[in-house]
Design an enzyme around this catalytic site. Sequence first.
Site, PDB file in Angstrom:
ATOM      1  N   LYS A 233      -2.645  -0.849  -6.517  1.00 29.04           N
ATOM      2  CA  LYS A 233      -2.518  -0.064  -5.480  1.00 29.04           C
ATOM      3  C   LYS A 233      -1.700   1.160  -5.675  1.00 29.04           C
ATOM      4  O   LYS A 233      -0.762   0.848  -5.785  1.00 29.04           O
ATOM      5  CB  LYS A 233      -2.488  -0.839  -4.169  1.00 29.04           C
ATOM      6  CG  LYS A 233      -2.971  -0.153  -2.819  1.00 29.04           C
ATOM      7  CD  LYS A 233      -2.507  -1.260  -1.820  1.00 29.04           C
ATOM      8  CE  LYS A 233      -2.973  -0.562  -0.094  1.00 29.04           C
ATOM      9  NZ  LYS A 233      -2.540  -1.413   0.798  1.00 29.04           N
TER      10      LYS A 233
HETATM   11  O1  G3P Z   1      -2.035  -1.494   4.148  1.00 29.13           O
HETATM   12  C1  G3P Z   1      -2.048  -0.494   4.547  1.00 29.13           C
HETATM   13  C2  G3P Z   1      -2.343  -0.295   5.946  1.00 29.13           C
HETATM   14  O2  G3P Z   1      -3.542  -1.164   6.524  1.00 29.13           O
HETATM   15  C3  G3P Z   1      -1.048  -0.230   6.777  1.00 29.13           C
HETATM   16  O3  G3P Z   1      -1.544  -0.405   8.284  1.00 29.13           O
HETATM   17  O4  G3P Z   1      -0.621  -1.070  10.464  1.00 29.13           O
HETATM   18  O5  G3P Z   1       1.082  -0.256   8.878  1.00 29.13           O
HETATM   19  O6  G3P Z   1      -0.141   1.297   9.678  1.00 29.13           O
HETATM   20  P1  G3P Z   1      -0.333  -0.057   9.280  1.00 29.13           P
END
Ligand code: G3P
Length: 217
Positions: free
Chosen positions: A87
């Site tokens: 990633k």
């Molecule tokens: O893994 C990346 C993403 O899904 C992060 O989500 O909830 O931290 O905005 P969030």
Amino acid sequence: MKFFIDTANLEQIKEAQDLGILDGVTTNPSLMAKEGISGKEAILNHYKTICEIADGDISAEVLSTTYEEMIKEGEELAAIHPNIVVKIPMIKDGVKALKYFSNKGIKTNCTLIFSAGQALLAAKAGANYVSPFLGRLDDISVDGMNLIEEIRIIFDNYMFDTEILAASIRSPMHIINCAKVGADVVTSPLASILNLLKHPLTDSGLAQFVADAKKMD
Ligand code: G3P
């Protein structure tokens, strides 16, 4: 549509895997830190354990931000298990790194995508996945779903193989709407996946069936 779980929590990954609907896992440095994972060896071991629990692609994010460091780190991550997807953040050096890994046949997921232009660049560089962050756009009053639709149109126009991995999912409605507009993958917290199960009419209907079944004993 594929279902990934967005966590580094081993119990939650096991629960989703046992449910029989899991196609992969995504993690990020914040999710790893939340589990108290720190130090290179612990990080690599944690990814190895995730690969042993879950089937499918497992995204492991680089912690560095320069081209040379991302290449070194990504190669170490990719060596953990054949299911690891490196990633990479959507920055200039990240685009170069995506191209490098694409040429080497190492799978990549380009993260922190907030615009169609970023998704287009990542696809051009050969990313296997792009991760547009729906919830974080919604959080600032920008329609995250609109971004998924835009990327879908662009990728279909030019038949890019890059898969749209909708991330930053906040609710079951995000998952349903992603399915409606043709996201290839949704990565979600376990709670949003389990919330898809729920309907009050299912609960009351089942209670009635169970009560009536007892009359037939
Ligand atoms: O893994 C990346 C993403 O899904 C992060 O989500 O909830 O931290 O905005 P969030």
